[in-house]
Design a protein around this motif. Structure first.
Motif, PDB file in Angstrom:
ATOM      1  N   LYS A  30       0.857  -1.185   0.000  1.00  0.00           N
ATOM      2  CA  LYS A  30       0.000   0.000   0.000  1.00  0.00           C
ATOM      3  C   LYS A  30       0.892   1.234   0.000  1.00  0.00           C
ATOM      4  O   LYS A  30       1.863   1.321   0.758  1.00  0.00           O
ATOM      5  CB  LYS A  30      -0.890   0.024   1.234  1.00  0.00           C
ATOM      6  N   MET A  31       0.539   2.185  -0.859  1.00  0.00           N
ATOM      7  CA  MET A  31       1.332   3.409  -0.979  1.00  0.00           C
ATOM      8  C   MET A  31       0.395   4.554  -1.335  1.00  0.00           C
ATOM      9  O   MET A  31      -0.466   4.396  -2.201  1.00  0.00           O
ATOM     10  CB  MET A  31       2.375   3.200  -2.085  1.00  0.00           C
ATOM     11  N   VAL A  32       0.552   5.681  -0.677  1.00  0.00           N
ATOM     12  CA  VAL A  32      -0.250   6.842  -1.063  1.00  0.00           C
ATOM     13  C   VAL A  32       0.259   7.334  -2.420  1.00  0.00           C
ATOM     14  O   VAL A  32       1.443   7.198  -2.747  1.00  0.00           O
ATOM     15  CB  VAL A  32      -0.231   7.964   0.002  1.00  0.00           C
ATOM     16  N   SER A  33      -0.635   7.878  -3.198  1.00  0.00           N
ATOM     17  CA  SER A  33      -0.320   8.208  -4.587  1.00  0.00           C
ATOM     18  C   SER A  33       0.812   9.210  -4.747  1.00  0.00           C
ATOM     19  O   SER A  33       1.546   9.156  -5.732  1.00  0.00           O
ATOM     20  CB  SER A  33      -1.569   8.699  -5.307  1.00  0.00           C
ATOM     21  N   SER A  34       1.003  10.095  -3.809  1.00  0.00           N
ATOM     22  CA  SER A  34       2.081  11.082  -3.942  1.00  0.00           C
ATOM     23  C   SER A  34       3.465  10.430  -3.903  1.00  0.00           C
ATOM     24  O   SER A  34       4.434  11.003  -4.405  1.00  0.00           O
ATOM     25  CB  SER A  34       1.970  12.156  -2.855  1.00  0.00           C
ATOM     26  N   LEU A  35       3.558   9.221  -3.342  1.00  0.00           N
ATOM     27  CA  LEU A  35       4.850   8.530  -3.278  1.00  0.00           C
ATOM     28  C   LEU A  35       5.174   7.767  -4.561  1.00  0.00           C
ATOM     29  O   LEU A  35       6.310   7.293  -4.719  1.00  0.00           O
ATOM     30  CB  LEU A  35       4.881   7.576  -2.083  1.00  0.00           C
ATOM     31  N   LEU A  36       4.245   7.643  -5.472  1.00  0.00           N
ATOM     32  CA  LEU A  36       4.524   6.950  -6.729  1.00  0.00           C
ATOM     33  C   LEU A  36       5.665   7.625  -7.485  1.00  0.00           C
ATOM     34  O   LEU A  36       6.446   6.957  -8.174  1.00  0.00           O
ATOM     35  CB  LEU A  36       3.273   6.884  -7.600  1.00  0.00           C
ATOM     36  N   LYS A  79      -9.372  19.821  -0.627  1.00  0.00           N
ATOM     37  CA  LYS A  79     -10.065  19.246  -1.781  1.00  0.00           C
ATOM     38  C   LYS A  79      -9.435  19.741  -3.081  1.00  0.00           C
ATOM     39  O   LYS A  79      -9.180  18.954  -4.001  1.00  0.00           O
ATOM     40  CB  LYS A  79     -11.547  19.607  -1.718  1.00  0.00           C
ATOM     41  N   SER A  80      -9.157  21.026  -3.146  1.00  0.00           N
ATOM     42  CA  SER A  80      -8.524  21.597  -4.330  1.00  0.00           C
ATOM     43  C   SER A  80      -7.135  20.994  -4.548  1.00  0.00           C
ATOM     44  O   SER A  80      -6.781  20.636  -5.677  1.00  0.00           O
ATOM     45  CB  SER A  80      -8.425  23.118  -4.172  1.00  0.00           C
ATOM     46  N   SER A  81      -6.367  20.844  -3.482  1.00  0.00           N
ATOM     47  CA  SER A  81      -5.028  20.261  -3.584  1.00  0.00           C
ATOM     48  C   SER A  81      -5.083  18.822  -4.082  1.00  0.00           C
ATOM     49  O   SER A  81      -4.282  18.410  -4.926  1.00  0.00           O
ATOM     50  CB  SER A  81      -4.307  20.299  -2.236  1.00  0.00           C
ATOM     51  N   PHE A  82      -6.026  18.027  -3.549  1.00  0.00           N
ATOM     52  CA  PHE A  82      -6.183  16.642  -3.995  1.00  0.00           C
ATOM     53  C   PHE A  82      -6.521  16.589  -5.481  1.00  0.00           C
ATOM     54  O   PHE A  82      -5.975  15.767  -6.222  1.00  0.00           O
ATOM     55  CB  PHE A  82      -7.291  15.931  -3.211  1.00  0.00           C
ATOM     56  N   CYS A  83      -7.433  17.430  -5.910  1.00  0.00           N
ATOM     57  CA  CYS A  83      -7.843  17.424  -7.319  1.00  0.00           C
ATOM     58  C   CYS A  83      -6.677  17.796  -8.235  1.00  0.00           C
ATOM     59  O   CYS A  83      -6.479  17.170  -9.282  1.00  0.00           O
ATOM     60  CB  CYS A  83      -9.023  18.366  -7.531  1.00  0.00           C
ATOM     61  N   ILE A  84      -5.907  18.790  -7.845  1.00  0.00           N
ATOM     62  CA  ILE A  84      -4.733  19.182  -8.634  1.00  0.00           C
ATOM     63  C   ILE A  84      -3.714  18.043  -8.656  1.00  0.00           C
ATOM     64  O   ILE A  84      -3.147  17.711  -9.704  1.00  0.00           O
ATOM     65  CB  ILE A  84      -4.106  20.481  -8.070  1.00  0.00           C
ATOM     66  N   HIS A  85      -3.481  17.440  -7.507  1.00  0.00           N
ATOM     67  CA  HIS A  85      -2.550  16.309  -7.422  1.00  0.00           C
ATOM     68  C   HIS A  85      -2.975  15.199  -8.378  1.00  0.00           C
ATOM     69  O   HIS A  85      -2.162  14.660  -9.141  1.00  0.00           O
ATOM     70  CB  HIS A  85      -2.467  15.786  -5.984  1.00  0.00           C
ATOM     71  N   LEU A  86      -4.248  14.822  -8.347  1.00  0.00           N
ATOM     72  CA  LEU A  86      -4.726  13.730  -9.191  1.00  0.00           C
ATOM     73  C   LEU A  86      -4.639  14.066 -10.671  1.00  0.00           C
ATOM     74  O   LEU A  86      -4.286  13.212 -11.492  1.00  0.00           O
ATOM     75  CB  LEU A  86      -6.157  13.346  -8.820  1.00  0.00           C
ATOM     76  N   GLU A  87      -4.939  15.297 -11.005  1.00  0.00           N
ATOM     77  CA  GLU A  87      -4.847  15.725 -12.400  1.00  0.00           C
ATOM     78  C   GLU A  87      -3.408  15.573 -12.898  1.00  0.00           C
ATOM     79  O   GLU A  87      -3.164  15.025 -13.977  1.00  0.00           O
ATOM     80  CB  GLU A  87      -5.313  17.177 -12.506  1.00  0.00           C
ATOM     81  N   ARG A  88      -2.462  16.021 -12.111  1.00  0.00           N
ATOM     82  CA  ARG A  88      -1.042  15.912 -12.485  1.00  0.00           C
ATOM     83  C   ARG A  88      -0.590  14.455 -12.518  1.00  0.00           C
ATOM     84  O   ARG A  88       0.138  14.044 -13.419  1.00  0.00           O
ATOM     85  CB  ARG A  88      -0.180  16.716 -11.515  1.00  0.00           C
ATOM     86  N   LEU A  89      -1.012  13.679 -11.518  1.00  0.00           N
ATOM     87  CA  LEU A  89      -0.616  12.283 -11.441  1.00  0.00           C
ATOM     88  C   LEU A  89      -1.124  11.502 -12.657  1.00  0.00           C
ATOM     89  O   LEU A  89      -0.375  10.748 -13.283  1.00  0.00           O
ATOM     90  CB  LEU A  89      -1.142  11.650 -10.151  1.00  0.00           C
ATOM     91  N   PHE A  90      -2.393  11.695 -13.018  1.00  0.00           N
ATOM     92  CA  PHE A  90      -2.958  10.948 -14.137  1.00  0.00           C
ATOM     93  C   PHE A  90      -2.447  11.447 -15.484  1.00  0.00           C
ATOM     94  O   PHE A  90      -2.592  10.752 -16.493  1.00  0.00           O
ATOM     95  CB  PHE A  90      -4.481  10.909 -14.059  1.00  0.00           C
ATOM     96  N   ALA A  91      -1.833  12.615 -15.530  1.00  0.00           N
ATOM     97  CA  ALA A  91      -1.132  13.056 -16.741  1.00  0.00           C
ATOM     98  C   ALA A  91       0.261  12.420 -16.796  1.00  0.00           C
ATOM     99  O   ALA A  91       0.777  12.112 -17.867  1.00  0.00           O
ATOM    100  CB  ALA A  91      -1.027  14.577 -16.762  1.00  0.00           C
TER     101      ALA A  91
END
Length: 154
Positions: A30-36, A79-91
């Protein structure tokens, strides 16, 4: 989780210490997405990305911080930070040749476990066995339910 993943503390320090990675080959971690971003390109990864309603995630995080007597950041900012993080991660993820990703909806897994576990089973080359994966799903552990309709997810 008493019936699933194992919390492995060394994961949190992957950026500075990657020595644990060879021992983890063939295992689920298990790993939080920011550590990927900290995973080296010298290994191959199959990532099961669990998507969950963002408000449920924030509820859970706020409860955890409350138990630790630590303040939570303002919810709208988080919430805004999570959304930005996910947008960048999935790019970023599709450009990582060493990473294959299967996105799993947490709610879909609970509502149609057979179908979702079958997808995971195929993604992981028919490993592990289906029945133990199904046995690990425990809807009673779903404590932070969002009672309103929302489309945001993490």
């Amino acid at each position: 989780n008493p019936r699933g993943y194992f919390e492995f503390e060394r994961v949190k320090k992957t950026k500075d210490d990657r020595s644990w990675l060879p021992e983890a080959r063939g295992r689920a971690v298990k790993m939080v997405s920011s550590l990927l971003y900290d995973l080296p390109e010298t290994e191959s990864y199959r990532i099961l990305f669990m998507e969950r309603d963002i408000d449920e995630v924030l509820d859970s995080q706020e409860k955890m911080l409350q138990r630790l007597n630590r303040p939570a950041a303002p919810r709208d900012r988080m919430k805004s930070s999570f959304c930005i993080h996910l947008e960048r991660l999935f790019a970023w993820l599709p450009r990582q040749r060493q990473m294959r990703v299967l996105t799993i909806s947490y709610n879909q897994l609970l509502s149609t476990p057979q179908e979702e576990v079958a997808r995971i089973h195929r993604f992981l080359d028919q490993r592990p066995a289906i029945d133990p994966m199904l046995d690990a799903i425990d809807p009673s552990l779903y404590r932070n339910r969002n009672t309103t309709e929302r489309v945001d997810s993490v």
